[in-house]
Enzyme design. Structure first.
Site, PDB file in Angstrom:
ATOM      1  N   ARG A  82       0.843  -1.205   0.000  1.00 43.72           N
ATOM      2  CA  ARG A  82       0.000   0.000   0.000  1.00 43.72           C
ATOM      3  C   ARG A  82       0.874   1.249   0.000  1.00 43.72           C
ATOM      4  NH1 ARG A  82      -4.611   0.132   4.483  1.00 43.72           N
ATOM      5  NH2 ARG A  82      -2.884   0.768   5.809  1.00 43.72           N
ATOM      6  N   LYS A 184      -2.584   6.501   1.380  1.00 43.72           N
ATOM      7  CA  LYS A 184      -2.426   6.955   2.774  1.00 43.72           C
ATOM      8  C   LYS A 184      -1.480   8.154   2.782  1.00 43.72           C
ATOM      9  CE  LYS A 184      -2.408   4.684   7.259  1.00 43.72           C
ATOM     10  NZ  LYS A 184      -3.675   5.223   7.773  1.00 43.72           N
ATOM     11  N   GLU A 220     -16.304   6.089   3.985  1.00 47.00           N
ATOM     12  CA  GLU A 220     -15.655   5.548   5.178  1.00 47.00           C
ATOM     13  C   GLU A 220     -15.623   6.625   6.254  1.00 47.00           C
ATOM     14  OE1 GLU A 220     -11.473   4.640   4.812  1.00 47.00           O
ATOM     15  OE2 GLU A 220     -11.224   6.012   3.156  1.00 47.00           O
TER      16      GLU A 220
HETATM   17  C1  LIG Z   1      -8.829   6.468   6.124  1.00 49.97           C
HETATM   18  C2  LIG Z   1      -8.574   5.110   6.658  1.00 49.97           C
HETATM   19  N1  LIG Z   1      -9.398   4.110   6.287  1.00 49.97           N
HETATM   20  C3  LIG Z   1      -9.222   2.849   6.728  1.00 49.97           C
HETATM   21  C4  LIG Z   1      -8.200   2.528   7.596  1.00 49.97           C
HETATM   22  C5  LIG Z   1      -8.027   1.118   8.075  1.00 49.97           C
HETATM   23  O1  LIG Z   1      -6.984   0.505   7.392  1.00 49.97           O
HETATM   24  P1  LIG Z   1      -6.175  -0.704   8.031  1.00 49.97           P
HETATM   25  O2  LIG Z   1      -7.175  -1.782   8.288  1.00 49.97           O
HETATM   26  O3  LIG Z   1      -5.207  -1.085   6.972  1.00 49.97           O
HETATM   27  O4  LIG Z   1      -5.570  -0.189   9.283  1.00 49.97           O
HETATM   28  C6  LIG Z   1      -7.314   3.531   8.005  1.00 49.97           C
HETATM   29  C7  LIG Z   1      -6.182   3.201   8.911  1.00 49.97           C
HETATM   30  O5  LIG Z   1      -5.120   2.946   8.454  1.00 49.97           O
HETATM   31  C8  LIG Z   1      -7.490   4.841   7.526  1.00 49.97           C
HETATM   32  O6  LIG Z   1      -6.666   5.824   7.899  1.00 49.97           O
END
Ligand SMILES: Cc1ncc(COP(=O)(O)O)c(C=O)c1O
Length: 341
Positions: A82, A184, A220
């Site tokens: 990622r 991210k 989300e």
């Molecule tokens: C915007 C966002 N969505 C979803 C997630 C959840 O992702 P993960 O399950 O990889 O931690 C995160 C955290 O990393 C996030 O910052």
């Protein structure tokens, strides 16, 4: 190895400096070998790309102690990939995925005394990140970058059990169509700060963002993906090109199908359907799943049948199975658990 004398149950989610961090620099078209250093501070030119144009990306994962006493991390290869995807989208040179995993392993090993013991509920949070480090005044990508990994012990996410939370449908947008919502990047979090401070001031725990173009579909929250459970026990999770591909969500989908025999639909989820679901949860590394009891939408409330006292039964099964896999109580799928020592 002797553990640090830390009150694991009460450290909360904050930054505590640990002994070592990993640093690698990118210059003249190549990443150097990288080193572990004790220096937690960074000295940058006043015009560094990250300071002017927010060229920075990050990841978040955890190291913890399993039932049989090993220090492990969960699917770090997916965080590595990622971060490669995030780097490409912000015109940064990707830090190679295999080296990312090595750097995580090295950093955790060097800070093993800070990995909380099994059963404490606490974990060692791992923060890999990279940023443009040389001076940039015209708007363009930097030529030099720094990749770093630091760790910080964090307390149990839920003290005394997971209490369902109340969220609001936000009046702000998190990500534009064809924008940066799927990576991210620090900039996505900077622009969510006003929205989350506003939601907290109004008494809500989190924001539900809808799609920016039509405001009809569930996206989300600021830090987690949604999963819903239908009244006939199907899992439904929003599909969108502007949400972060959560590693927890992808893992829960596998758990639902392969361990619990549940049907899973990954598809666009219209906000209008949300009132008909039986359970709702937020999934992410920090809490695995936070149950949502209530959604507030401009004067209307959606109250899930699972209520405000405990997780719904299907959410609980998903949570117990995934945390069981992570902690070594349930057999993990091949490659999910990276043993560090
Ligand atoms: C915007 C966002 N969505 C979803 C997630 C959840 O992702 P993960 O399950 O990889 O931690 C995160 C955290 O990393 C996030 O910052």
């Amino acid at each position: 190895m002797e553990k640090k004398n830390i009150d694991w149950a009460n450290i909360g989610f904050g930054y505590h400096t640990t002994d070592k961090r990993f640093v690698s620099n990118y210059k003249n078209g190549a990443w150097d070998d990288g080193v572990l250093t004790e220096d937690a501070n960074i000295v940058l030119n006043e015009c560094a790309g990250v300071l002017q144009y927010a060229q920075t990306i990050f990841e978040g994962l955890k190291a913890y102690t399993t039932e049989d006493g090993h220090i492990v991390t969960f699917r770090p290869d997916l965080n590595a990939q990622r971060m490669v995807d995030s780097a490409k989208f912000l015109e940064m040179p990707p830090f190679p995925a295999d080296r990312f995993v090595e750097a995580v392993v090295e950093t955790v090993k060097a800070n093993a005394a800070y990995v909380p013991p099994y059963g404490s509920g606490a974990t060692l949070y791992i923060r890999p990140y990279m940023f443009g480090s040389n001076p940039v005044i015209g708007v363009k990508p930097a030529d030099e970058y720094q990749f770093r990994v630091f760790t910080t012990p964090v307390g149990p996410y839920f003290k005394g059990g997971a209490q369902p939370i109340t969220i609001k449908v936000s009046d702000y947008d998190r990500a534009a169509p064809h924008g940066t919502g799927h990576i991210k990047a620090g900039l996505n979090y900077a622009m969510s700060l006003h929205a989350i401070v506003t939601a907290h001031a109004e008494g809500f725990d989190e924001n539900m963002y809808l799609d920016a173009a039509t405001r009809t579909k569930v996206e989300e929250t600021g830090g987690a993906n949604f999963i819903f459970v239908t009244k006939d026990n199907k899992i439904v999770t929003p599909h969108s090109s502007s949400i972060l591909p959560s590693i927890t969500r992808r893992s829960l989908i596998h758990v639902a199908k392969e361990y619990l025999g549940l049907e899973v639909e990954e598809r666009e989820v219209y906000f209008d359907e949300v009132k008909d679901f039986a359970e709702c949860g937020l999934c992410g590394t920090a809490a695995v799943i936070s149950p949502v009891g209530k959604i507030y939408d401009h004067g209307n409330e959606i109250c899930f049948p699972s209520g405000m006292d405990a997780m719904g039964p299907i959410t609980q099964k998903l949570y117990d199975t995934l945390t069981g896999i992570q902690m070594g109580r349930i057999k993990a799928p091949e490659g999910w658990i990276k043993v560090i020592e």
